[in-house]
Design a protein around this motif. Structure first.
Motif: not given
Length: 466
Positions: A139, A147-148, A151-152, A307, A310-311, A314-315
């Motif tokens: 994660n 992952h991001k 999905e992002t 979201t 947050q994404d 995170t990136i």
């Protein structure tokens, strides 16, 4: 002086995508399928209230059959698109994990080959702690960013569609949501930069805490702790390190908490604008069906924006550690060496010519103008008191350390001319401290997990009486 962050996010992401292209292009296909399903999926929950309320508004004339079709169609479509979205995401996840494992392989390969002086330098470990952690989790770091990135884009596209839809109703609703988005994004960025500037302090504290944890949980230290009554001293020091570690994190969290009030204030303004404008429009003629649809749209947009924040955070945050990883991999720490391969089918002649050596960051010479030769096939025992330099001599001989002055020759060739991995393969060294690796006994003895010769393993065990 505070450390300035120079972090090219775009170049880092481009390099990560380049790795996907070179490793597994199928990920792009699954990415497209997932994005389509994930973009379409949220709109069913926005359309359902309007369509269903419109039908129910006919009162006695409402068709029960139409209501069933609407509800059944909603559940069927959400089930199909939801299943495709979840299936593709779960199917692709191991592929992204494999990318991280490849990064671990490359990092491990570098770490077992770089100059040994870095392995014994605690400061080097602290400086590169974030780079080492870039591959530690599903994660965070490399895989977290992958992952991001997967999905992002779907969230971004959906957000844009909702932005246009809500903006056509009233621009001020959109303004409130966007302000909240930008403020939260800037706050998250500020918190990350503050945390990153304290990375060396955090790494130093974590290393010291780990030392005390390892000492207090290792039964091997039990005798010395009891005999010399170290218990209270160790626990007192451990508690001080824990308190210091907590203090650093508390300082970071207090900064995050204080800035969070600004985000909370902008969220309050956004909600007042949204619900105030919708209530006003409903009071002035907007149908209940449209009100329900816009409420669902605004709620979905608000969730999407959160979201997305947050994404993107995170990136940005985890991408910093991926960038540190790339810097670590790109920096030459002496792991390559020269170009000459290992000497095969021949014994070795080793000669020290005017070799002087002192350990890195010290001024005391262990050897000064040392000259000697070990001829091919010759057996030599070197004896001396503790600290005389016996182990250091072996480390120089095997290329773990470079001579400060002079040269070491193997079969007449300078040790610096050999490829590092090839050089290491020519020696078998047993130091006084031996660590058993979490492999089978045969793999530990053979120092390999591939093509283990069991006959040679048993022969080695019998020779040492095991």
């Amino acid at each position: 002086m505070e450390e300035k962050i120079n972090y090219p996010l775009g170049k880092t992401i481009k390099r990560m995508l380049k790795n996907i292209t070179a490793t597994n292009k199928k990920i792009y296909l699954f990415f497209v399928i997932f994005t389509i399903a994930a973009v379409v999926y949220p709109f069913f929950s926005v359309a359902l209230p309007k369509v269903l309320i419109n039908e129910l508004s006919f009162g006695d004339k409402a068709s029960f059959e139409n209501i069933l079709i609407i509800v059944f169609g909603y559940f069927l479509l959400t089930a199909i698109f939801g299943y495709v979205k979840s299936y593709v995401l779960n199917y692709s996840s191991p592929m992204l994990t494999l990318l991280r494992i490849d990064y671990i392989r490359d990092m491990t390969d570098k770490m077992v080959s770089f100059d040994y002086k870095y392995a014994e330098d605690a400061g080097f470990g602290e400086e590169n702690e974030r780079a080492f952690r870039a591959c530690n989790s599903n994660n965070n770091g490399v895989e977290g960013v992958y992952h991001k990135l997967f999905e992002t884009p779907a969230i971004f596209i959906t957000t844009i569609v909702f932005v246009v839809f809500v903006g056509m109703l009233n621009i001020w609703i959109l303004v409130g949501l966007v302000i909240n988005l930008l403020v939260t994004l800037l706050i998250n960025k500020g918190v990350h930069q503050y945390t990153y500037k304290n990375k060396k302090t955090l790494a130093h504290s974590e290393r010291k805490n780990y030392y005390y944890y390892r000492t207090t949980h290792d039964f091997g230290f039990g005798k010395d702790i009891r005999v010399y009554n170290f218990k209270n001293r160790i626990l007192d020091n451990y508690n001080k390190e824990i308190e210091g570690y907590v203090a650093i994190h508390k300082k970071i969290k207090n900064k995050e908490y204080a800035l969070g009030f600004i985000a909370l204030f902008t969220l309050l303004i956004s909600d007042i604008l949204t619900y105030g404008i919708l209530i006003y429009k409903t009071a002035n003629g907007m149908s209940i069906a449209d009100f329900s649809m816009y409420i669902a749209a605004v709620a979905s947009l608000s969730l999407m924006l959160k979201t997305l924040i947050q994404d993107l955070t995170t990136i940005y945050v985890e991408g910093q550690y991926v960038h540190d990883f790339y810097n670590f991999m790109d920096t030459d720490y002496g792991e390559k060496g020269g170009n000459i391969k290992a000497i095969a089918d021949d014994t070795l002649e080793i000669e020290f010519k005017d070799v002087s050596f002192k350990y890195p960051k010290t001024e005391k010479y262990i050897f000064k103008n040392l000259n000697f030769k070990i001829n091919k096939g010759e057996k030599l025992a070197i004896v001396g008191i503790n600290g005389a330099g016996k182990t250091t001599l072996v480390k120089l001989m095997t290329g773990l350390f470079d001579a400060t002055e002079g040269d070491i020759l193997i079969n007449g060739v300078s040790i610096k001319e050999f490829d590092k991995k090839s050089l290491y393969s020519m020696f078998s060294v047993v130091f006084q401290e031996v660590n058993i690796i979490a492999y089978t006994i045969s793999e530990n003895i053979a120092c390999s997990s591939l093509d283990v010769d069991n006959e040679r393993v048993w022969e080695a065990l019998e020779k040492v009486g095991l």
